[in-house]
Design a protein around this motif. Structure first.
Motif, short mmCIF file in Angstrom:
data_model
loop_
_atom_site.label_atom_id
_atom_site.label_comp_id
_atom_site.label_asym_id
_atom_site.label_seq_id
_atom_site.Cartn_x
_atom_site.Cartn_y
_atom_site.Cartn_z
N PHE A 173 43.14 39.74 40.89
CA PHE A 173 42.17 40.63 40.24
C PHE A 173 42.20 42.03 40.84
CE2 PHE A 173 40.65 36.44 39.16
CZ PHE A 173 40.23 36.58 37.85
N TYR A 215 38.55 50.24 43.76
CA TYR A 215 39.24 48.98 44.03
C TYR A 215 38.75 48.35 45.35
CZ TYR A 215 42.34 49.82 40.11
OH TYR A 215 42.83 50.01 38.84
N SER A 222 42.47 43.30 43.92
CA SER A 222 41.92 43.69 45.22
C SER A 222 43.06 43.77 46.22
CB SER A 222 40.86 42.70 45.69
OG SER A 222 41.45 41.49 46.12
N PHE A 253 35.84 39.56 45.29
CA PHE A 253 36.63 38.36 44.97
C PHE A 253 36.97 37.51 46.21
CE2 PHE A 253 37.52 41.09 41.26
CZ PHE A 253 37.15 40.21 40.26
N TYR A 279 35.09 44.67 35.50
CA TYR A 279 36.32 44.30 36.19
C TYR A 279 37.50 44.33 35.23
CZ TYR A 279 33.24 42.71 39.92
OH TYR A 279 32.30 42.66 40.91
N TYR A 328 36.37 45.67 44.50
CA TYR A 328 36.99 44.39 44.16
C TYR A 328 37.28 43.59 45.43
CZ TYR A 328 37.93 46.58 39.57
OH TYR A 328 37.82 47.19 38.36
N THR A 329 37.72 44.29 46.47
CA THR A 329 38.03 43.62 47.74
C THR A 329 36.77 43.08 48.40
OG1 THR A 329 39.88 45.16 48.01
CG2 THR A 329 39.24 43.88 49.94
N THR A 358 29.19 47.21 40.74
CA THR A 358 30.41 47.37 39.94
C THR A 358 30.12 47.37 38.44
OG1 THR A 358 31.64 46.22 41.68
CG2 THR A 358 32.72 46.44 39.55
#
Length: 745
Positions: free
Chosen positions: A389, A114, A391, A121, A326, A117-118, A426
């Motif tokens: 999403f 995760y 993050s 996005f 994702y 993701y941070t 990812t």
């Protein structure tokens, strides 16, 4: 060699505030009220302006450029000069973002992927909305730790979880992701709201000293939290006050069970990364780009872990399965909002304060401007979009931003390219990181704490140079360390408030004197050749006067004057009562004594002005009085109060000042106030400060105006062993020439 002083000559009359106002007409200006400011920042005002100026192309363009800063800099983008640097910077920063995203995700008590993701996005949104060209948006260790404290509080390792409807049917990891995403979404709403109401100034309340103490304490929290990965221990996550102590206690209780493989690997990585980083710093002028030691060590660690089967042979904890692609967007939980609103607020402030501070450093270095309010909007929207999403909270990290800038990054194109690198990892090659030991990530986190931990060196400097600031640092550090990161900011703000009160409640006061032959006045303790006429005291207070220091002001004034005017007034009134009784009884013989019409039992209030109307004589209070009466002598006939540093007075200060002036006036001391700010003077008028005793005529434009006025009214002030000699328009005394005499136009 000293340069000769230029001659300085002014020929004008002595001005009081009244005479200056008569000669120079004031312009009456309407000051904006709080209602006007609120009206200007309200959404209704914005909508009205938008509707009114919808056809104004210039205004529409300006608004668009303000809300989308990319429009401004993309037009100026120099492809030939900047593109190569942005490409190199984007790739380098992207690799670092992958590693830090995985590492800092452990601080948030979430599955490592995760963090990717941070690192993706929020960067996309900031590319369009941000005003800084150099900061790298993504996970920040302090912020990750704050998210982790919320996550482990609502979804602890052991014990019951919070009663939240949305948790039904979810695994523990999914519940934690929901908590992290929801608190991040709420944090983004707070940042966006602050940005829309133009509240970017809020960061000014977080001083550099407070941020330093807070981040240093956070570094220790982060260090302790990573020990369980470095040592390979299964430690429960503690939250709340003294969580650090409980964590250390459990670590020492289980230290015999440490995983030797994890410990050795971490120690080797910390030493190697430290040495290479030091070499990068020492030879940064010669190296085209810093050596990517973290990336290299991660690749090596993954290969060694996979080849040597660390999981099977040594029971080393690794990152594990990383999902490809994702996950779909999710809605935040309103129930979590209610439980985390007090956590989201300091997170929003810390995230913005850190990002804005770093952005400001590089904006100054590269000579462009950033907009604090737009930065709030950019980070608010970034966190809202990212939380949708899954993050967690995003800000910036100094180490990652330094990589982006030092490798040639010129604009946020480098940030966009770093996000693309993260996306590639990812959706394509994330599986290569699955054998990566968590001890490696913990070691990378620890070695990156060096800069924050080295801030401890500032304590010695602050203790020598600024004790109040040092106390702010220590209180913020101690509060954050022992009470937790969520309470660290309130403790720091309280410490700042105490420091401010201390500075203003006990300000520096001084007696001034004239630098001989000039119109300059300085502290009489600092200079030798000064002109200090007897009977005149010039008192300066170097701070605003308000309820907390008005009594200090009065006490200090009495101390410098050498007498308490209220005590002198009471003694005089008692003596007057006794003199009247002696006159009435005939014990004191004076020719043409008038009859006392007052009733003997109806005595005057001792705090009221002395009443001489029934006395046929003028009382000299500094001479010997009849009937062995004793009254303190007052050698001061004029007091000048320098209000140049008094920027405001509150109601309590106005009442206290009025009382102090009345006491001086009633003991026959002339009082003058000089260099008073116009708005302070207006407030005095509006608060009914002036009456029969306190008049506007006591206010003068400058110290020199008041001093010349005093000299004109009291020529006996030049009471020296030798008579003064007038020469070249200067008054000469034993200590040198005094102020110039006033010249009449």
């Amino acid at each position: 060699m000293r340069r000769p002083a230029h001659p300085y000559s002014v020929n004008r009359p002595v001005y009081s505030e009244d005479s200056f106002s008569e000669e120079h007409q004031n312009i009456c200006r309407k000051h904006k009220t709080l209602q006007d400011h609120v009206k200007n920042i309200s959404p209704f005002h914005f909508a009205k302006c938008l509707c009114t100026n919808v056809c104004d192309a210039t205004r529409v363009k300006r608004v668009a450029c303000s809300l989308l800063p990319i429009i401004q800099w993309v037009r100026l983008y120099n492809v030939k000069k900047w593109l190569v640097g942005d490409l190199v910077s984007g790739v380098s920063t992207g690799l670092v973002s992958v590693l830090q995203g995985l590492a800092y995700c452990l601080l948030a008590s979430l599955p490592p992927w995760y963090g990717l993701y941070t690192a993706f996005f929020p960067v996309i949104i900031y590319f369009f909305l941000g005003t800084s060209r150099h900061i790298s948006v993504g996970a920040f260790p302090v912020l990750s730790l704050m998210v982790g404290s919320v996550v482990t509080r609502l979804v602890p390792d052991e014990g019951p979880i919070a009663n939240i409807t949305g948790f039904e049917g979810l695994t523990k990891d999914e519940q934690r992701v929901m908590v992290a995403a929801s608190v991040t979404f709420l944090m983004g709403i707070i940042q966006l709201a602050f940005g829309l109401v133009q509240a970017g100034f809020i960061v000014t309340y977080l001083s550099d000293v407070l941020i330093s103490g807070y981040t240093t304490a956070a570094a220790i929290h982060i260090l302790v939290s990573q020990l369980k990965f470095v040592l390979g221990l299964n430690i429960k996550n503690y939250t709340g006050p003294l969580a650090l102590i409980y964590t250390l206690e459990e670590i020492f209780a289980q230290i015999e069970n440490s995983n030797i493989a994890s410990l050795v690997m971490s120690a080797i990585i910390i030493v190697v990364v430290f040495i290479v980083k030091e070499l990068n710093e020492r030879f940064k002028a010669k190296l085209p780009v810093p050596l990517p030691i973290e990336v290299a060590i991660t690749v090596i660690a993954c290969g060694v872990s996979y080849a040597c089967k660390f999981v099977e042979k040594y029971d080393v904890d690794v990152v594990g399965k990383i999902p490809v692609g994702y996950e779909p967007p999710m809605a935040p939980s309103v129930e979590i909002f209610k439980l985390t609103v007090m956590d989201a607020f300091p997170m929003a402030i810390v995230a913005f304060a850190v990002a804005y501070s770093v952005a400001k450093v590089y904006a100054i270095k590269h000579e462009y401007t950033i907009d604090g309010n737009q930065e709030l909007i950019a980070f608010g929207v970034s966190n809202i979009f990212g939380a949708t999403f899954r993050s967690f909270a995003a800000s910036t990290a100094l180490s990652r931003t330094a990589v982006q800038e030092s490798t040639g990054g010129k604009t946020q194109v480098a940030g966009l390219l770093s996000a693309i690198i993260v996306m590639i990892v990812t959706i394509s090659i994330g599986f290569l990181l699955e054998p990566l030991p968590k001890a490696v990530l913990g070691a990378i986190v620890i070695i990156n704490l060096k800069g924050m931990l080295m801030q401890m060196r500032v304590v010695g400097f602050l203790w020598k140079k600024d004790r109040p600031d040092c106390m702010v640092w220590l209180m913020t550090f101690g509060g954050s360390l022992l009470l937790g990161m969520d309470l660290g900011i309130p403790v720091g703000l309280a410490a700042e408030l105490l420091a401010l009160v201390f500075r203003t409640q006990f300000p520096r006061c001084s007696l001034l004197a004239n630098i001989s032959g000039t119109d300059i006045y300085r502290d009489c303790k600092d200079y030798r050749n000064i002109f200090a006429p007897s009977g005149v005291k010039i008192f300066r207070i170097s701070t605003p006067i308000y309820f907390a220091n008005v009594e200090f002001f009065r006490n200090k004034l009495n101390e410098y004057l050498g007498f308490n005017p209220l005590r002198v007034l009471r003694k005089r009134n008692k003596a007057l009562q006794k003199i009247k009784k002696l006159l009435k009884s005939g014990e004191l013989q004076i020719t043409e004594v008038s009859h006392d019409s007052d009733d003997e039992g109806n005595t005057e209030d001792l705090d009221q002005p002395s009443d001489y109307k029934d006395l046929p004589l003028q009382v000299n209070w500094n001479a010997e009085l009849p009937a062995n009466m004793r009254v303190p002598k007052v050698d001061v006939h004029s007091v000048i109060l320098d209000f140049a540093a008094v920027s405001f007075l509150d109601i309590s200060a106005i009442k206290g000042l009025k009382s102090a002036l009345k006491e001086l006036i009633r003991v026959e001391v002339d009082v003058y106030i000089v260099a008073c700010d116009r708005y302070v003077l207006e407030k005095l008028h509006s608060c009914s400060f002036f009456d029969d005793e306190i008049k506007t005529s006591m206010f003068f434009l400058s110290l020199h105006d008041a001093m010349l006025h005093v000299m004109e009214n009291h020529p006996i002030i030049l009471d020296f062993s030798k008579p003064p000699v007038t020469k070249d328009g200067l008054l000469h005394g034993p200590t040198g020439p005094g102020p110039r005499s006033p010249r009449r136009p």
